[in-house]
Design an enzyme around this catalytic site. Structure first.
Site, PDB file in Angstrom:
ATOM      1  N   LYS A   1      15.808   4.012 -14.206  1.00 16.29           N
ATOM      2  CA  LYS A   1      15.373   5.412 -14.094  1.00 16.29           C
ATOM      3  C   LYS A   1      15.437   5.882 -12.648  1.00 16.29           C
ATOM      4  O   LYS A   1      15.756   7.044 -12.377  1.00 16.29           O
ATOM      5  CB  LYS A   1      13.969   5.598 -14.661  1.00 16.29           C
ATOM      6  CG  LYS A   1      12.887   4.922 -13.851  1.00 16.29           C
ATOM      7  CD  LYS A   1      11.500   5.183 -14.381  1.00 16.29           C
ATOM      8  CE  LYS A   1      10.493   4.509 -13.457  1.00 16.29           C
ATOM      9  NZ  LYS A   1       9.359   5.284 -13.127  1.00 16.29           N
TER      10      LYS A   1
ATOM     11  N   ALA B   1       0.822  -1.213   0.000  1.00 20.14           N
ATOM     12  CA  ALA B   1       0.000   0.000   0.000  1.00 20.14           C
ATOM     13  C   ALA B   1       0.852   1.257   0.000  1.00 20.14           C
ATOM     14  O   ALA B   1       0.585   2.200   0.742  1.00 20.14           O
ATOM     15  CB  ALA B   1      -0.948  -0.012   1.201  1.00 20.14           C
TER      16      ALA B   1
ATOM     17  N   LYS C   1       9.565  -1.420  -9.405  1.00 18.63           N
ATOM     18  CA  LYS C   1      10.659  -0.913 -10.237  1.00 18.63           C
ATOM     19  C   LYS C   1      11.964  -1.119  -9.478  1.00 18.63           C
ATOM     20  O   LYS C   1      12.233  -0.441  -8.498  1.00 18.63           O
ATOM     21  CB  LYS C   1      10.444   0.564 -10.559  1.00 18.63           C
ATOM     22  CG  LYS C   1       9.164   0.832 -11.353  1.00 18.63           C
ATOM     23  CD  LYS C   1       8.890   2.311 -11.492  1.00 18.63           C
ATOM     24  CE  LYS C   1       7.672   2.560 -12.371  1.00 18.63           C
ATOM     25  NZ  LYS C   1       6.418   2.115 -11.735  1.00 18.63           N
TER      26      LYS C   1
ATOM     27  N   ALA D   1       2.292   4.547  -2.378  1.00 17.81           N
ATOM     28  CA  ALA D   1       1.504   5.542  -3.110  1.00 17.81           C
ATOM     29  C   ALA D   1       0.909   4.968  -4.392  1.00 17.81           C
ATOM     30  O   ALA D   1      -0.303   5.043  -4.616  1.00 17.81           O
ATOM     31  CB  ALA D   1       2.367   6.767  -3.407  1.00 17.81           C
ATOM     32  N   TRP D   2       1.739   4.376  -5.246  1.00 15.68           N
ATOM     33  CA  TRP D   2       1.254   3.902  -6.544  1.00 15.68           C
ATOM     34  C   TRP D   2       0.358   2.686  -6.380  1.00 15.68           C
ATOM     35  O   TRP D   2      -0.678   2.560  -7.029  1.00 15.68           O
ATOM     36  CB  TRP D   2       2.433   3.621  -7.457  1.00 15.68           C
ATOM     37  CG  TRP D   2       2.153   3.281  -8.896  1.00 15.68           C
ATOM     38  CD1 TRP D   2       2.940   2.492  -9.693  1.00 15.68           C
ATOM     39  CD2 TRP D   2       1.073   3.711  -9.753  1.00 15.68           C
ATOM     40  NE1 TRP D   2       2.414   2.398 -10.965  1.00 15.68           N
ATOM     41  CE2 TRP D   2       1.260   3.142 -11.027  1.00 15.68           C
ATOM     42  CE3 TRP D   2      -0.033   4.524  -9.543  1.00 15.68           C
ATOM     43  CZ2 TRP D   2       0.391   3.346 -12.089  1.00 15.68           C
ATOM     44  CZ3 TRP D   2      -0.923   4.735 -10.612  1.00 15.68           C
ATOM     45  CH2 TRP D   2      -0.701   4.151 -11.863  1.00 15.68           C
ATOM     46  N   GLY D   3       0.713   1.764  -5.480  1.00 14.46           N
ATOM     47  CA  GLY D   3      -0.135   0.602  -5.256  1.00 14.46           C
ATOM     48  C   GLY D   3      -1.510   0.991  -4.744  1.00 14.46           C
ATOM     49  O   GLY D   3      -2.533   0.441  -5.178  1.00 14.46           O
TER      50      GLY D   3
END
EC number: 1.1.1.8
Length: 467
Positions: free
Chosen positions: A284, A48, A195, A50-52
């Site tokens: 990145k 959980a 990532k 931010a992106w998830g």
């Protein structure tokens, strides 16, 4: 405990009032998965950050009102307390948003935030996530989510699992999940947002991507594991900033999932090159830390940042040619993903804070309010991997064999700054101002014109590298 009562409002508020189109997309995916009437499609987020959290909230907003046909839930570890300062800030966020304030009052959930603000109660990350607040992204309220803190309960019957974990946690958590799936007859679909990479040096140097970690840990075949990436800042995606992404993996699932995930403000394309996209997703983050340092040290000099961008992207291209014979070009969404991460991602933020002295390396790579800075572990992994003499390449000027890392001066500098701690952050400027450095175009031409490809880096024979 979920957000079912708020789902119809959320769907309308987020531009998904056209139930027919949304329901048709859901029905199509249900048919492909062989779901019977009365058996909901179960989408489960694992992790959980931010992106998830945003990704699960997007699914809840889009499809949650079709509760007989789909269930969305998210797992996070229990017991993470919200500190007093964060509770005070969260209270300010709530009171600044009338829609959020009314929602909490309607759900009889407002009082606990008053008590948290006063220090009379300890709030926990899982309970505030149920109300739509991600601990790593307090300023962007989400829709309410169904949160499960027992991992087995969360995943045992999942049809689609969203990996929202940092790459550094992926192996451990999916190893546990694999034990719960031993009796499963059909494999679930897993969509990884992670990532980062791991480096394994024994018996031969090789790279291990998150999708490979998941497959190894669970036994789920790689054709059922996909990667989603793109130029996405989580808070901006949820606030309906127009964005695009690519879902990468085997033919079987990527096209149906791309269609299912696509929304008016979030366009999802599909691509077969899983490896390049996953590796670039890790790279990145590596170079974003340096980008943040350069920005801070040069007072946001556009010229200096552009010089850094040209040099670091040439190193990224060079590295991907070691991993694939014909990697996807660093263009389109791949280039945009790199650009936005260097511009605004949490790794760039971390580099800025280090360069300004507002953070120190001794504070670690898990930062309050930001989560894990995945670029730090990725710097170590890529450096270790590319410093192996067994992968030697020809140096164009010295006319001798060198380890591939010798062709990547920025990666070397970041390793000495972040991992070895031999150099201060401002030494990144020397790496981009070296008078003996050649045009980055030459590095790209070397990558494209010479046989750099090392199939052993992916732990597989030549010709089997692509998913």
């Amino acid at each position: 405990m979920g957000g079912a009562e708020d789902a119809p409002r959320a769907a309308a508020a987020n531009g998904h009032g056209n139930g027919a189109t949304v329901e048709e997309k859901l029905d199509e995916l249900r048919r492909l998965l062989g779901k019977a009437d009365g058996d909901p499609l179960r989408i489960v987020g694992v992790g959980a950050g931010a992106w998830g959290s945003v990704f699960c909230a997007l699914m809840q907003d889009a499809y949650g009102h079709l509760r007989d046909k789909v269930q969305v839930r998210i797992w996070r570890r229990p017991g993470r307390a919200v500190d007093r300062a964060t509770a005070e800030h969260l209270f300010e966020v709530i009171n600044a948003r009338e829609d959020v304030l009314r929602r909490l009052i309607r759900r009889c959930a407002y009082l606990k935030y008053v008590e948290g603000r006063l220090g009379d109660r300890t709030l926990y990350a899982d309970e505030i996530l149920r109300d739509g607040f991600c601990l790593n992204m307090i300023d962007t309220p989400l829709c309410p989510l169904k949160v499960v803190t027992n991992l087995q309960e969360a995943v045992w019957d999942a049809d689609i699992v969203i990996n929202g974990l940092p790459s550094t946690d992926t192996r451990e958590v999916f190893g546990e999940i694999g034990r719960y799936w031993k009796e499963r007859i059909t494999a679930p679909i897993i969509l990884s947002l992670a990532k980062g990479i791991e480096a394994s040096l024994d018996p031969l140097p090789r790279i291990i991507t998150p999708t490979q970690m998941i497959s190894n840990a669970t036994g789920v075949p790689l054709e059922n594991i996909l990667y989603l990436g793109g130029p996405n800042i989580a808070s901006e995606i949820y606030n309906k900033e127009y964005a695009n992404a690519r879902i990468c993996g085997a033919d079987k699932w990527r096209k149906p999932l791309a269609k299912f995930l696509r929304q008016p403000h979030f366009i999802v394309w599909d691509n077969s090159d899983l490896i390049t996209h996953e590796v670039m997703g890790g790279l990145k983050n590596v170079y974003a830390i340096g980008a943040g340092m350069v920005a801070a040290l040069t007072n946001e000099s556009a010229t200096s940042k552009s010089v850094y961008f040209a040099l670091c992207t040439s190193e990224m291209i060079y590295i991907t040619h070691l991993l694939e014979e014909e990697p996807e070009k660093l263009a389109g969404p791949l280039l945009a993903d790199t650009y936005v991460t260097l511009l605004k991602g949490r790794n760039a933020w971390y580099g800025q804070k280090l360069a300004k002295g507002e953070l120190t390396l001794e504070m670690g790579d898990s930062i309050k309010g930001k989560g894990t800075i995945q670029g730090v572990s990725a710097v170590n992994a890529f450096y270790e991997l590319l410093s192996q003499d067994s992968l030697s390449v020809m140096h164009p000027e010295a006319n001798r064999s060198v380890a591939p890392v010798e062709m990547c001066p920025i990666l070397k500098a970041l390793y000495k700054i972040l991992i070895k701690r031999e150099l201060p952050p401002d030494s990144i400027l020397q790496a981009i101002r070296d008078e003996t450095m050649y045009d980055p175009r030459e590095r790209i031409e070397m990558a494209q014109g010479h046989s750099l490809y090392r199939p052993s880096l992916l732990g597989q024979p030549k010709g089997d590298a692509k998913a």
